[in-house]
Design a protein around this motif. Sequence first.
Motif, PDB file in Angstrom:
ATOM      1  N   LYS A   9       0.904  -1.283   0.083  1.00  0.00           N
ATOM      2  CA  LYS A   9      -0.165   0.136   0.043  1.00  0.00           C
ATOM      3  C   LYS A   9       0.883   1.451  -0.058  1.00  0.00           C
ATOM      4  CE  LYS A   9      -4.138  -1.349  -0.142  1.00  0.00           C
ATOM      5  NZ  LYS A   9      -4.558  -1.319  -1.520  1.00  0.00           N
ATOM      6  N   SER A  10       1.889   1.240   0.702  1.00  0.00           N
ATOM      7  CA  SER A  10       2.780   2.252   0.879  1.00  0.00           C
ATOM      8  C   SER A  10       3.490   2.498  -0.454  1.00  0.00           C
ATOM      9  CB  SER A  10       3.632   2.298   2.079  1.00  0.00           C
ATOM     10  OG  SER A  10       4.635   1.413   1.906  1.00  0.00           O
ATOM     11  N   ASN A  11       3.905   1.698  -0.985  1.00  0.00           N
ATOM     12  CA  ASN A  11       4.571   1.521  -2.315  1.00  0.00           C
ATOM     13  C   ASN A  11       3.625   2.105  -3.319  1.00  0.00           C
ATOM     14  OD1 ASN A  11       7.313   1.277  -2.944  1.00  0.00           O
ATOM     15  ND2 ASN A  11       6.712  -0.936  -3.880  1.00  0.00           N
ATOM     16  N   GLU A  12       2.379   1.834  -3.374  1.00  0.00           N
ATOM     17  CA  GLU A  12       1.395   2.282  -4.396  1.00  0.00           C
ATOM     18  C   GLU A  12       1.436   3.736  -4.049  1.00  0.00           C
ATOM     19  OE1 GLU A  12      -2.577   0.806  -4.378  1.00  0.00           O
ATOM     20  OE2 GLU A  12      -1.999  -1.261  -4.372  1.00  0.00           O
ATOM     21  N   LYS A  13       1.296   4.507  -2.865  1.00  0.00           N
ATOM     22  CA  LYS A  13       1.087   5.854  -2.583  1.00  0.00           C
ATOM     23  C   LYS A  13       2.352   6.370  -3.064  1.00  0.00           C
ATOM     24  CE  LYS A  13      -1.957   6.009   1.212  1.00  0.00           C
ATOM     25  NZ  LYS A  13      -2.048   4.773   1.778  1.00  0.00           N
ATOM     26  N   GLU A  14       3.601   5.863  -2.825  1.00  0.00           N
ATOM     27  CA  GLU A  14       4.850   6.387  -3.259  1.00  0.00           C
ATOM     28  C   GLU A  14       4.924   6.656  -4.718  1.00  0.00           C
ATOM     29  OE1 GLU A  14       8.750   7.704  -3.251  1.00  0.00           O
ATOM     30  OE2 GLU A  14       7.114   7.553  -1.636  1.00  0.00           O
ATOM     31  N   LEU A  15       4.417   5.439  -5.493  1.00  0.00           N
ATOM     32  CA  LEU A  15       4.569   5.803  -6.949  1.00  0.00           C
ATOM     33  C   LEU A  15       3.728   6.970  -7.562  1.00  0.00           C
ATOM     34  CD1 LEU A  15       3.961   1.883  -8.173  1.00  0.00           C
ATOM     35  CD2 LEU A  15       5.745   3.753  -9.043  1.00  0.00           C
ATOM     36  N   ILE A  63      10.257   6.582 -10.895  1.00  0.00           N
ATOM     37  CA  ILE A  63       8.962   6.060 -11.302  1.00  0.00           C
ATOM     38  C   ILE A  63       9.421   4.649 -12.146  1.00  0.00           C
ATOM     39  CG2 ILE A  63       6.945   6.153 -12.751  1.00  0.00           C
ATOM     40  CD1 ILE A  63       6.985   9.368 -12.096  1.00  0.00           C
ATOM     41  N   PHE A  64      10.292   4.628 -12.920  1.00  0.00           N
ATOM     42  CA  PHE A  64      10.608   3.480 -13.695  1.00  0.00           C
ATOM     43  C   PHE A  64      11.172   2.429 -12.801  1.00  0.00           C
ATOM     44  CE2 PHE A  64       9.237   5.654 -17.312  1.00  0.00           C
ATOM     45  CZ  PHE A  64       9.099   4.663 -18.359  1.00  0.00           C
ATOM     46  N   SER A  65      12.175   2.798 -11.916  1.00  0.00           N
ATOM     47  CA  SER A  65      12.777   1.816 -10.871  1.00  0.00           C
ATOM     48  C   SER A  65      11.760   1.474  -9.956  1.00  0.00           C
ATOM     49  CB  SER A  65      13.968   2.341 -10.315  1.00  0.00           C
ATOM     50  OG  SER A  65      13.852   3.184  -9.289  1.00  0.00           O
ATOM     51  N   GLU A  66      11.045   2.203  -9.555  1.00  0.00           N
ATOM     52  CA  GLU A  66       9.844   1.946  -8.530  1.00  0.00           C
ATOM     53  C   GLU A  66       8.917   0.873  -9.174  1.00  0.00           C
ATOM     54  OE1 GLU A  66       8.962   2.118  -5.231  1.00  0.00           O
ATOM     55  OE2 GLU A  66      10.926   3.184  -4.672  1.00  0.00           O
ATOM     56  N   LEU A  67       8.767   1.076 -10.236  1.00  0.00           N
ATOM     57  CA  LEU A  67       7.452   0.055 -11.018  1.00  0.00           C
ATOM     58  C   LEU A  67       8.248  -1.466 -11.191  1.00  0.00           C
ATOM     59  CD1 LEU A  67       6.091   2.509 -13.870  1.00  0.00           C
ATOM     60  CD2 LEU A  67       4.968   1.267 -12.019  1.00  0.00           C
ATOM     61  N   ASN A  68       9.654  -1.215 -11.445  1.00  0.00           N
ATOM     62  CA  ASN A  68      10.470  -2.340 -11.581  1.00  0.00           C
ATOM     63  C   ASN A  68      10.650  -3.219 -10.352  1.00  0.00           C
ATOM     64  OD1 ASN A  68      10.921  -2.110 -14.416  1.00  0.00           O
ATOM     65  ND2 ASN A  68      12.752  -0.873 -13.991  1.00  0.00           N
ATOM     66  N   LYS A  69      10.562  -2.455  -9.285  1.00  0.00           N
ATOM     67  CA  LYS A  69      10.591  -3.442  -7.784  1.00  0.00           C
ATOM     68  C   LYS A  69       9.287  -3.682  -7.693  1.00  0.00           C
ATOM     69  CE  LYS A  69      12.857   0.174  -5.889  1.00  0.00           C
ATOM     70  NZ  LYS A  69      13.437   1.130  -4.971  1.00  0.00           N
ATOM     71  N   THR A  70       8.257  -3.164  -7.809  1.00  0.00           N
ATOM     72  CA  THR A  70       6.928  -3.084  -7.183  1.00  0.00           C
ATOM     73  C   THR A  70       6.083  -4.571  -7.835  1.00  0.00           C
ATOM     74  OG1 THR A  70       6.815  -0.882  -6.769  1.00  0.00           O
ATOM     75  CG2 THR A  70       4.621  -2.084  -6.541  1.00  0.00           C
ATOM     76  N   PHE A  71       5.592  -5.141  -6.970  1.00  0.00           N
ATOM     77  CA  PHE A  71       4.843  -6.597  -7.621  1.00  0.00           C
ATOM     78  C   PHE A  71       3.265  -6.084  -7.820  1.00  0.00           C
ATOM     79  CE2 PHE A  71       2.146 -10.260  -6.456  1.00  0.00           C
ATOM     80  CZ  PHE A  71       2.489 -11.039  -7.489  1.00  0.00           C
ATOM     81  N   ILE A  72       2.841  -5.101  -7.039  1.00  0.00           N
ATOM     82  CA  ILE A  72       1.329  -4.698  -7.439  1.00  0.00           C
ATOM     83  C   ILE A  72       1.416  -3.365  -7.508  1.00  0.00           C
ATOM     84  CG2 ILE A  72      -1.032  -4.322  -6.287  1.00  0.00           C
ATOM     85  CD1 ILE A  72      -0.440  -6.993  -4.869  1.00  0.00           C
ATOM     86  N   THR A  73       0.817  -2.884  -8.560  1.00  0.00           N
ATOM     87  CA  THR A  73       1.016  -1.432  -8.836  1.00  0.00           C
ATOM     88  C   THR A  73      -0.745  -0.617  -8.624  1.00  0.00           C
ATOM     89  OG1 THR A  73       0.806  -1.934 -11.269  1.00  0.00           O
ATOM     90  CG2 THR A  73       3.171  -1.513 -10.208  1.00  0.00           C
ATOM     91  N   PRO A  74      -0.677   0.487  -8.395  1.00  0.00           N
ATOM     92  CA  PRO A  74      -2.089   1.046  -8.111  1.00  0.00           C
ATOM     93  C   PRO A  74      -2.866   1.102  -9.831  1.00  0.00           C
ATOM     94  CG  PRO A  74      -0.259   2.673  -8.119  1.00  0.00           C
ATOM     95  CD  PRO A  74       0.483   1.434  -8.071  1.00  0.00           C
ATOM     96  N   SER A 132      -3.189  14.643  -9.937  1.00  0.00           N
ATOM     97  CA  SER A 132      -3.703  14.407  -8.470  1.00  0.00           C
ATOM     98  C   SER A 132      -4.913  13.769  -7.954  1.00  0.00           C
ATOM     99  CB  SER A 132      -3.862  16.011  -8.061  1.00  0.00           C
ATOM    100  OG  SER A 132      -5.065  16.324  -8.508  1.00  0.00           O
ATOM    101  N   LYS A 133      -5.709  13.659  -9.119  1.00  0.00           N
ATOM    102  CA  LYS A 133      -6.932  12.711  -9.008  1.00  0.00           C
ATOM    103  C   LYS A 133      -6.825  11.388  -9.058  1.00  0.00           C
ATOM    104  CE  LYS A 133      -9.544  16.478  -7.979  1.00  0.00           C
ATOM    105  NZ  LYS A 133      -9.656  16.603  -6.533  1.00  0.00           N
ATOM    106  N   LEU A 134      -5.705  10.665  -9.515  1.00  0.00           N
ATOM    107  CA  LEU A 134      -5.621   9.153  -9.880  1.00  0.00           C
ATOM    108  C   LEU A 134      -5.749   8.455  -8.798  1.00  0.00           C
ATOM    109  CD1 LEU A 134      -2.672   9.169 -12.693  1.00  0.00           C
ATOM    110  CD2 LEU A 134      -5.205   8.697 -12.970  1.00  0.00           C
ATOM    111  N   GLN A 135      -5.316   9.038  -7.437  1.00  0.00           N
ATOM    112  CA  GLN A 135      -5.107   7.927  -6.334  1.00  0.00           C
ATOM    113  C   GLN A 135      -6.701   7.394  -6.251  1.00  0.00           C
ATOM    114  OE1 GLN A 135      -2.758   9.430  -3.484  1.00  0.00           O
ATOM    115  NE2 GLN A 135      -2.856   7.260  -2.517  1.00  0.00           N
ATOM    116  N   ARG A 136      -7.727   8.290  -6.503  1.00  0.00           N
ATOM    117  CA  ARG A 136      -9.322   7.859  -6.043  1.00  0.00           C
ATOM    118  C   ARG A 136      -9.929   8.628  -6.977  1.00  0.00           C
ATOM    119  NH1 ARG A 136      -8.951   8.966  -1.071  1.00  0.00           N
ATOM    120  NH2 ARG A 136      -8.042   6.966  -0.586  1.00  0.00           N
ATOM    121  N   ILE A 137     -10.307   7.904  -8.350  1.00  0.00           N
ATOM    122  CA  ILE A 137     -11.121   8.686  -9.163  1.00  0.00           C
ATOM    123  C   ILE A 137     -12.614   8.473  -8.813  1.00  0.00           C
ATOM    124  CG2 ILE A 137     -11.917   8.479 -11.467  1.00  0.00           C
ATOM    125  CD1 ILE A 137      -8.893   6.983 -12.094  1.00  0.00           C
TER     126      ILE A 137
END
Length: 209
Positions: A9-15, A63-74, A132-137
């Motif tokens: 969850k925190s990683n999603e927020k970070e992205l 962003i690209f490196s976070e996406l490579n490390k993250t299993f589940i993306t928002p 800014s609205k992508l987190q919760r459409i």
Amino acid sequence: MGQWLSWIKSNEKELLKILDDLAKKAVETSEAVVVLFEDLSNVEQAKKIHELETEADVLTRDIFSELNKTFITPLDREDMQRIASKIDDVIDFMDGIAARVYSYKITTPPPYTMEMAHELVKATKEVEYMISKLQRIKNPKDMIEHCRNTSDIEHAVDDLYREAIRELFETNDAIKIIKLKDIYETMETASDRCVDVADVIEDIVLKYT
């Protein structure tokens, strides 16, 4: 297990936070382009724009490196990559505007550049709002409306571009035509890239709502 999920969850927020920062950087750069055209004798302004572009490159890499490390993306990985690289493109082209103005030793704002620069500010602000609205459409209709706004701005820039080119070719000054056409095209492309971001966001809205 709970701890692992909270990490996701925190990683999603970070992205989304980095994406947000990148969109803010686009607004900052577009506003810096307006300041540049207000006083073309200010050499420091072109440097400032280039610094913003370098900072944007770092965020894009993050962003690209976070996406490579993250299993589940928002959101879909590919969508997030496309958004990041298109916003980075917007900023690259705005840096290109400043670089050309400096290289070509332009001392007075060419016709229509100030109007085009103001439209670019509007376009990047639309992008920033949508990101800014992508987190919760919550309101898909609102998002689609802002995608349309970005498209309308791009049409306004196209109209200014066509008018600028038409007047430019009446000058019969080959060197001037080459230099200014290059600047106008760079400004128009920056606005096109904002629409590219809006198109990805529209796809996301239609997919997730």
